[in-house]
Write a protein that holds these residues in place. Structure first.
Motif, PDB file in Angstrom:
ATOM      1  N   CYS A 275      31.107  40.128  49.311  1.00  0.00           N
ATOM      2  CA  CYS A 275      31.113  40.678  47.959  1.00  0.00           C
ATOM      3  C   CYS A 275      29.656  40.717  47.516  1.00  0.00           C
ATOM      4  O   CYS A 275      28.916  39.755  47.722  1.00  0.00           O
ATOM      5  CB  CYS A 275      31.926  39.778  47.026  1.00  0.00           C
TER       6      CYS A 275
ATOM      7  N   CYS B 164      29.396  37.781  44.188  1.00  0.00           N
ATOM      8  CA  CYS B 164      29.537  36.339  44.412  1.00  0.00           C
ATOM      9  C   CYS B 164      29.037  35.953  45.807  1.00  0.00           C
ATOM     10  O   CYS B 164      28.941  34.764  46.128  1.00  0.00           O
ATOM     11  CB  CYS B 164      30.972  35.883  44.177  1.00  0.00           C
TER      12      CYS B 164
ATOM     13  N   CYS C  43      35.632  39.218  41.068  1.00  0.00           N
ATOM     14  CA  CYS C  43      34.418  39.625  40.337  1.00  0.00           C
ATOM     15  C   CYS C  43      34.740  40.791  39.394  1.00  0.00           C
ATOM     16  O   CYS C  43      34.201  40.863  38.287  1.00  0.00           O
ATOM     17  CB  CYS C  43      33.291  39.977  41.300  1.00  0.00           C
TER      18      CYS C  43
ATOM     19  N   GLN D 100      34.794  37.576  52.376  1.00  0.00           N
ATOM     20  CA  GLN D 100      36.229  37.491  52.125  1.00  0.00           C
ATOM     21  C   GLN D 100      36.987  38.549  52.925  1.00  0.00           C
ATOM     22  O   GLN D 100      36.401  39.541  53.354  1.00  0.00           O
ATOM     23  CB  GLN D 100      36.504  37.723  50.621  1.00  0.00           C
TER      24      GLN D 100
ATOM     25  N   CYS E 274      34.296  41.937  44.931  1.00  0.00           N
ATOM     26  CA  CYS E 274      35.666  41.478  45.167  1.00  0.00           C
ATOM     27  C   CYS E 274      36.504  41.633  43.898  1.00  0.00           C
ATOM     28  O   CYS E 274      35.980  41.864  42.813  1.00  0.00           O
ATOM     29  CB  CYS E 274      35.667  40.048  45.686  1.00  0.00           C
TER      30      CYS E 274
HETATM   31 ZN   LIG Z   1      32.966  38.481  44.295  1.00  0.00          ZN
END
Ligand SMILES: [Zn+2]
Length: 332
Positions: A279, A282, A310, A286, A307
């Motif tokens: 992402c 962050c 976020c 993921q 993501c």
């Molecule tokens: Zn994120």
């Protein structure tokens, strides 16, 4: 009149030797830290509180006073790094970051009660989908239920986090909650007060009492079968993913749009699977399902650069921010 919490204040060598000896005999530890803006920009650890089972012994380590003796804290730090000794915590993320910064050690064997509470909603309390959505919209999160319902893909598998005080109230534990006076001081004066010395006795009480609350919640969770010998290993795996979840982003300011919010990051309850991608905000790697996906037929051809959690932060903070598509090549 509320009873006072008994604790041992550790700010010199004899006290840390004694504390380490007692803590080394405990099969698990209860840990909670206090400080200025911990885990965030300009964060400074002030107190590291560690308790034994049922908070029978509570040691309040004065991190600032002990700075000159960090080398002598090695035996204690080794216990923190030992995965065989479980660390019972409530939202370990900031404490984890500050302990890395101060002692260059990563806590191991964390069992985060905040995650055990979320797991129990599904596995023990049988909460349905509508309740998950209602929880996301409640608690002053500025997420109207209508908005949550209109974006089912965005909120898929996303859980709200609960605070420790709310959990104590819900469990109807006899333990008193957080000292409202200290909570109010925090609101008006900010967290700088944790760096003052000598510390107000009320603040030391507050810090030590957190250990009592976590200890009481742990016993309660075991009674309710929210934590059992069977699910402990899974909870520790989840907790360790949770501990690292802010590590890749690093410190951000309090008001940063992608700072933490009351929503559980994805890929915590389940381990990442399939293609793992970063992402942009962050910085966490993921699984693809943690992003908004663009499909051509059944084939995934793109994903958002940030993501879903976020993106939810943008909704909560009502900020407009460009979200871009990134192409996905499933063959690589
Ligand atoms: Zn994120």
């Amino acid at each position: 009149m509320e009873s006072m919490t008994r604790y041992t204040y550790c700010d010199n060598l004899p006290s840390i030797t004694h504390a380490t000896r007692v803590l080394a005999r405990s099969s698990f530890l209860i840990i909670d830290c206090e400080g200025r803006n911990i885990g965030g920009t300009g964060g400074v650890l002030s107190l590291m509180c560690i308790g034994t089972e049922r908070a029978e012994h509570i040691f309040v380590f004065d991190v600032l006073a002990l700075k000159a003796h960090n080398a002598r804290l090695r035996p204690l730090v080794n216990i923190l790094a030992n995965p065989a000794v479980k660390k019972i915590m409530w939202d370990c993320r900031n404490d984890f970051l500050e302990i890395v910064a101060e002692y260059q050690v990563m806590l191991q064997g964390v069992l985060d009660l905040q995650l055990a509470e979320i797991q129990s909603r599904i596995s023990i309390r049988g909460e349905r989908e509508w309740k998950r959505l209602a929880r996301l919209a409640s608690g002053g999160r500025r997420l109207p239920l209508r908005l949550v319902k209109q974006n089912p893909d965005l909120f898929l598998g996303v859980h709200s986090l609960q605070g420790m005080d709310a959990c104590i109230r819900e469990a109807r534990l006899v333990t008193a909650g957080k000292d409202p006076q200290v909570v109010a001081m925090h609101k008006t004066n900010g967290s700088d007060m944790w760096l003052e010395r000598p510390l107000l006795p009320q603040l030391l009480q507050y810090a030590a009492h957190d250990i009592e609350m976590i200890g009481a919640l742990y016993e309660h969770f075991k009674q309710q079968s929210w934590i059992t010998p069977t699910n402990t290993d899974d909870l520790v795996d989840q907790s360790m993913r949770y501990a690292y979840s802010m590590y890749y982003q690093g410190r951000v300011a309090d008001d940063h749009i992608f700072g933490s919010c009351a929503v559980l990051p994805l890929d915590i309850l389940r381990e990442p699977r399939g293609l793992i991608v970063p992402c942009q905000d962050c910085n966490r790697m993921q699984s693809l399902h943690c992003f908004t996906i663009n499909k051509s037929g059944r084939k995934i051809i793109g994903r958002t650069n940030i993501c879903r959690v976020c993106q939810i932060k943008l909704l909560i903070k009502e900020v407009s921010y460009p979200v871009a598509w990134v192409s996905v090549n499933m063959n690589t």
